[in-house]
Write a protein that holds these residues in place. Structure first.
Motif, PDB file in Angstrom:
ATOM      1  N   GLN A 152       0.823  -1.206   0.000  1.00 45.81           N
ATOM      2  CA  GLN A 152       0.000   0.000   0.000  1.00 45.81           C
ATOM      3  C   GLN A 152       0.860   1.260   0.000  1.00 45.81           C
ATOM      4  N   LEU A 153       1.976   1.232   0.739  1.00 41.25           N
ATOM      5  CA  LEU A 153       2.844   2.401   0.791  1.00 41.25           C
ATOM      6  C   LEU A 153       3.518   2.674  -0.558  1.00 41.25           C
ATOM      7  N   LEU A 154       3.795   1.620  -1.322  1.00 46.52           N
ATOM      8  CA  LEU A 154       4.457   1.774  -2.617  1.00 46.52           C
ATOM      9  C   LEU A 154       3.474   1.779  -3.783  1.00 46.52           C
ATOM     10  N   ARG A 155       2.213   1.755  -3.462  1.00 49.41           N
ATOM     11  CA  ARG A 155       1.182   1.606  -4.504  1.00 49.41           C
ATOM     12  C   ARG A 155       1.224   2.722  -5.531  1.00 49.41           C
ATOM     13  N   TRP A 157       3.635   4.288  -6.785  1.00 51.13           N
ATOM     14  CA  TRP A 157       4.736   4.210  -7.747  1.00 51.13           C
ATOM     15  C   TRP A 157       4.653   2.974  -8.644  1.00 51.13           C
ATOM     16  N   ARG A 158       3.777   2.046  -8.315  1.00 47.31           N
ATOM     17  CA  ARG A 158       3.726   0.794  -9.072  1.00 47.31           C
ATOM     18  C   ARG A 158       3.324   0.994 -10.537  1.00 47.31           C
ATOM     19  N   PRO A 159       2.371   1.888 -10.864  1.00 48.81           N
ATOM     20  CA  PRO A 159       2.013   2.068 -12.290  1.00 48.81           C
ATOM     21  C   PRO A 159       3.187   2.472 -13.172  1.00 48.81           C
ATOM     22  N   GLU A 160       4.194   3.140 -12.600  1.00 48.22           N
ATOM     23  CA  GLU A 160       5.339   3.569 -13.388  1.00 48.22           C
ATOM     24  C   GLU A 160       6.218   2.388 -13.816  1.00 48.22           C
ATOM     25  N   LEU A 161       6.024   1.230 -13.194  1.00 46.42           N
ATOM     26  CA  LEU A 161       6.849   0.062 -13.504  1.00 46.42           C
ATOM     27  C   LEU A 161       6.135  -0.939 -14.399  1.00 46.42           C
ATOM     28  N   LEU A 162       4.874  -0.669 -14.731  1.00 47.42           N
ATOM     29  CA  LEU A 162       4.095  -1.644 -15.486  1.00 47.42           C
ATOM     30  C   LEU A 162       4.643  -1.879 -16.882  1.00 47.42           C
ATOM     31  N   ASN A 163       5.283  -0.885 -17.482  1.00 51.58           N
ATOM     32  CA  ASN A 163       5.794  -1.030 -18.845  1.00 51.58           C
ATOM     33  C   ASN A 163       7.158  -1.696 -18.912  1.00 51.58           C
ATOM     34  N   MET A 164       7.733  -1.963 -17.756  1.00 54.15           N
ATOM     35  CA  MET A 164       9.049  -2.587 -17.739  1.00 54.15           C
ATOM     36  C   MET A 164       8.907  -4.101 -17.893  1.00 54.15           C
ATOM     37  N   PRO A 165       9.826  -4.778 -18.603  1.00 51.33           N
ATOM     38  CA  PRO A 165       9.744  -6.237 -18.756  1.00 51.33           C
ATOM     39  C   PRO A 165       9.861  -6.934 -17.418  1.00 51.33           C
ATOM     40  N   MET A 166       8.971  -7.901 -17.176  1.00 54.46           N
ATOM     41  CA  MET A 166       8.956  -8.633 -15.928  1.00 54.46           C
ATOM     42  C   MET A 166       9.944  -9.789 -15.987  1.00 54.46           C
ATOM     43  N   GLN A 167      10.798  -9.901 -14.990  1.00 54.67           N
ATOM     44  CA  GLN A 167      11.745 -10.990 -14.888  1.00 54.67           C
ATOM     45  C   GLN A 167      11.688 -11.561 -13.480  1.00 54.67           C
ATOM     46  N   LEU A 225      13.322   1.357  -1.761  1.00 56.92           N
ATOM     47  CA  LEU A 225      12.241   1.770  -0.875  1.00 56.92           C
ATOM     48  C   LEU A 225      11.597   0.568  -0.196  1.00 56.92           C
ATOM     49  N   GLY A 226      11.309  -0.475  -0.972  1.00 55.09           N
ATOM     50  CA  GLY A 226      10.701  -1.661  -0.406  1.00 55.09           C
ATOM     51  C   GLY A 226      11.590  -2.319   0.629  1.00 55.09           C
ATOM     52  N   THR A 227      12.892  -2.408   0.345  1.00 53.04           N
ATOM     53  CA  THR A 227      13.829  -3.021   1.287  1.00 53.04           C
ATOM     54  C   THR A 227      13.926  -2.215   2.572  1.00 53.04           C
TER      55      THR A 227
END
Length: 247
Positions: A152-155, A157-167, A225-227
């Motif tokens: 929830q705290l990082l929510r 910023w998450r949309p900014e990472l949606l276009n990045m390839p998932m690994q 941030l998550g760490t």
């Protein structure tokens, strides 16, 4: 030998029979033929033999040598319960939950039989000392609730990472985070703060290559941030639990 030794020996016999004296071919045969599996019958026989040996040795050491018929009855009951539990598991998906429930059922049967045989019911009704409740609450808090809180705290910023390839593994970060927080809490409770630094340093070494190759700094900042949130919350809960237990 005490009566508690009998329970420990029965659990030891179960571990030997289930994990060391059961070839993979027996497991596959059970999954294929279920209650008709001849290997399952052989597996149950191994458990009965181990249980009978344990009970007879304990009776001889404890001075209950006159109760050998009861030993046979207990071994047969353990074998029958093991057969029924394993047959039920053979019809399941054979995943982690099935494995945990299977082992829990076996251990509960052993505990109930031991309690009835030795007339030891001190564990029922269950009571939980205050320090145990505090420890349980601390570990429960640093696992899923903290994962939800960090999410929830990082929510935003998450949309900014949606276009990045998932690994990486699906939900791998989630489980890594829970293990990390569980270890941090354990180290805090054991007053081993140096181990926390060592663990974080090791994690940084493994993550450095991926983050340094990332084309977008947003991923690096998101992971950091998550760490930091994960570590901070775990330290806070751990220190609070320590203060409660020692105060």
């Amino acid at each position: 030998m005490s009566e508690l030794d009998l329970l420990l020996l029965l659990v030891l016999a179960h571990v030997l029979g289930d994990f060391y004296l059961q070839p993979l071919s027996w497991v596959k045969d059970r999954l294929q033929w279920h209650f008709k599996s001849p290997k399952l019958q052989l597996h149950v026989s191994v458990h009965m033999g181990l249980s009978l040996a344990v009970i007879l040795v304990w009776q001889w050491s404890y001075g209950w040598s006159h109760d050998s018929l009861m030993a046979v009855a207990l071994a047969l009951t353990i074998g029958l319960s093991h057969y029924l539990i394993d047959v039920a598991k053979s019809y399941s998906s054979n995943g982690l939950m099935a494995f945990l429930l299977d082992q829990l059922a076996h251990l509960v049967v052993l505990l109930l039989l031991w309690s009835a045989y030795t007339a030891n019911w001190f564990w029922w009704p269950p009571t939980m000392p205050e320090h145990t409740a505090v420890l349980l609450m601390a570990y429960l808090l640093v696992l899923t609730p903290t994962s939800v809180l960090i999410g929830q705290l990082l929510r935003s910023w998450r949309p900014e990472l949606l276009n990045m390839p998932m690994q990486g593994l699906l939900s791998g970060g989630h489980y890594i985070g829970m293990l990390e927080r569980g270890l941090i809490l354990t180290f805090v409770l054991l007053d081993q703060f140096g181990a926390i630094g060592f663990m974080l340093a090791a994690k940084s070494v493994f993550r450095f290559g991926d983050l340094s190759r990332a084309q977008d700094m947003k991923l690096t900042e998101y992971v950091l941030l998550g760490t930091l949130l994960s570590v901070s919350i775990s330290l806070g809960i751990g220190l609070a639990a320590r203060q409660w237990l020692t105060g």
